[in-house]
Enzyme design. Structure first.
Site, PDB file in Angstrom:
ATOM      1  N   ASP A  71       1.803  -7.041   8.034  1.00 55.53           N
ATOM      2  CA  ASP A  71       0.835  -5.981   7.721  1.00 55.53           C
ATOM      3  C   ASP A  71      -0.117  -5.720   8.874  1.00 55.53           C
ATOM      4  OD1 ASP A  71       1.714  -7.047   4.938  1.00 55.53           O
ATOM      5  OD2 ASP A  71       0.849  -5.053   4.638  1.00 55.53           O
ATOM      6  N   ASN A  93       0.540 -11.227   6.511  1.00 57.74           N
ATOM      7  CA  ASN A  93       1.621 -10.711   5.673  1.00 57.74           C
ATOM      8  C   ASN A  93       1.357 -11.202   4.251  1.00 57.74           C
ATOM      9  OD1 ASN A  93       4.132  -9.213   5.428  1.00 57.74           O
ATOM     10  ND2 ASN A  93       5.121 -11.167   4.997  1.00 57.74           N
TER      11      ASN A  93
HETATM   12  O1  MRU Z   1       1.057  -5.861  -1.099  1.00 55.76           O
HETATM   13  P1  MRU Z   1       2.298  -5.258  -0.489  1.00 55.76           P
HETATM   14  O2  MRU Z   1       3.449  -5.236  -1.422  1.00 55.76           O
HETATM   15  O3  MRU Z   1       2.014  -3.918   0.131  1.00 55.76           O
HETATM   16  O4  MRU Z   1       2.655  -6.257   0.700  1.00 55.76           O
HETATM   17  C1  MRU Z   1       3.762  -5.952   1.500  1.00 55.76           C
HETATM   18  C2  MRU Z   1       4.013  -6.948   2.554  1.00 55.76           C
HETATM   19  O5  MRU Z   1       3.313  -7.920   2.710  1.00 55.76           O
HETATM   20  C3  MRU Z   1       5.140  -6.635   3.494  1.00 55.76           C
HETATM   21  O6  MRU Z   1       5.766  -7.800   3.927  1.00 55.76           O
HETATM   22  C4  MRU Z   1       4.577  -5.880   4.725  1.00 55.76           C
HETATM   23  O7  MRU Z   1       3.793  -4.809   4.322  1.00 55.76           O
HETATM   24  C5  MRU Z   1       5.663  -5.394   5.608  1.00 55.76           C
HETATM   25  S1  MRU Z   1       6.624  -4.114   4.874  1.00 55.76           S
HETATM   26  C6  MRU Z   1       7.812  -3.657   5.988  1.00 55.76           C
END
Ligand code: MRU
Length: 340
Positions: free
Chosen positions: A237, A247
């Site tokens: 992220d 992440n």
């Molecule tokens: O809370 P989320 O579902 O948005 O979290 C998503 C993640 O942590 C993913 O691993 C990250 O955004 C990468 S997506 C290619």
């Protein structure tokens, strides 16, 4: 099916409601600023790159709703709307990255009539989506060079097609390998508390015909001890200048256990997820979410004493020392990481 689609004629964003998967395929057509904010906050659309693409479309549609006749009024209101959207989730840098790109379009075309600026905003949003698809494919090609046919691969959360415009980041090499007969065995963490691994990754990989096995997050050491995992691939992220990576919560546990068992731990992400303005992971803003996600969600009745205090961060930071390589669309970065 596109993860995030633009219906330009209707001035709507079309998404599949990811909170309903895998049991219900419910499409949402969104057109107001509040709907855009809620879709991000409630995780109807989620995953760093998909949030970025969604935000770009949202910025365009919001601009189209203007009734301002002068630039200052138009830009002032629109800019406030973008600040509001940007406050929906703090950790994934792709949200502010996409909104900054959209703001720059308006700044660069400030002398032009508003209808022309709107056309430029639409083109930029579509470009962001196109670039995301190309980035994911490039990440997959780069990651595939590190993997061998027959490998057991572990992933956490959902960094798949549902989190991007296509291919995913962590899953891109899995999809490309599948097309090329690599016969990977994918293991996917359930990902408490919102179950993105169980509901989304297991769903999309199985639908595409990949060999996928689901396990609870706390089974990761047991699984790695069996010798079935040859590499871990996760998304991100936000990556700080020194390679510390935010992440989905639980990622740093997986990285720590992988280090113990000598299993390579790869972080996959587009350059848009790297934030050189942040020196280390300690400065990455971590979203805290409601306790109900831990105590009530998914249960037919509450599963913890009422009034109990709950710790529920949505992300954690994996220390750069635990990361074997960061696989981007531009190439593979090895330690020592130094993003500028
Ligand atoms: O809370 P989320 O579902 O948005 O979290 C998503 C993640 O942590 C993913 O691993 C990250 O955004 C990468 S997506 C290619």
């Amino acid at each position: 099916m596109e993860t995030v689609a633009l219906d330009d004629a209707a001035k709507q964003i079309v998404i599949i409601d990811q909170t309903k998967l895998p049991n219900e395929r419910r499409m949402l057509r969104l057109s107001s600023l509040k709907e855009f904010y809620d879709a991000i906050y409630l995780l109807q659309v989620r995953g760093a790159p998909a949030i970025g693409v969604f935000a770009a479309f949202a910025a365009y549609i919001d601009a189209c709703s203007t009734d301002a006749s002068d630039h200052d009024t138009f830009f002032g209101k629109w800019s406030d709307d973008l600040d509001y959207l940007n406050s929906s989730r703090p950790t994934a840098v792709n949200l502010s990255w996409a909104l900054t790109r959209m703001r720059k379009v308006v700044e660069d075309h400030a002398d032009e009539p508003i209808p022309q600026i709107l056309d430029c905003l639409r083109d930029e949003a579509l470009l962001i989506r196109k670039e995301d698809e190309a980035s994911c494919r490039a990440i997959g090609e780069n990651a595939l060079t590190l993997l061998k046919p027959g490998y057991g691969l572990l992933t956490h959360c959902n960094a798949g097609c549902l989190a991007t415009s296509r291919y995913g980041t962590a899953t891109a090499a899995m999809y490309l390998g599948h097309e090329r007969g690599y016969d990977f065995h994918i293991y996917c963490d359930e990902t408490r508390p919102l179950l993105q691994g169980a509901r989304l990754t297991a769903f999309e990989l199985a639908e595409a015909g990949l060999d996928v096995t689901l396990q609870c997050d706390n089974m990761v050491a047991s699984l790695m001890a069996t010798g079935k995992i040859d590499a871990v691939l996760v998304g991100c992220d936000r990556v700080a200048a020194n390679g510390d990576t935010a992440n989905k919560i639980g990622t740093s546990v997986v990285a720590t256990v992988a280090k113990h068992y000598g299993i390579p731990f790869y972080v996959c992400g587009p350059m848009s997820t790297i934030d050189p303005s942040i020196e280390t992971g300690a400065d990455i803003p971590i979203e805290q979410r409601k306790g109900e996600e831990v105590t009530d969600m998914w249960y037919s009745s509450r599963m913890a004493p009422s009034g109990i205090k709950v710790y529920n961060p949505a992300f954690d930071v994996t220390d750069h020392s635990l990361i074997t390589a960061i696989i981007t669309d531009r190439g593979i970065c090895y330690p020592p990481f130094c993003f500028t």
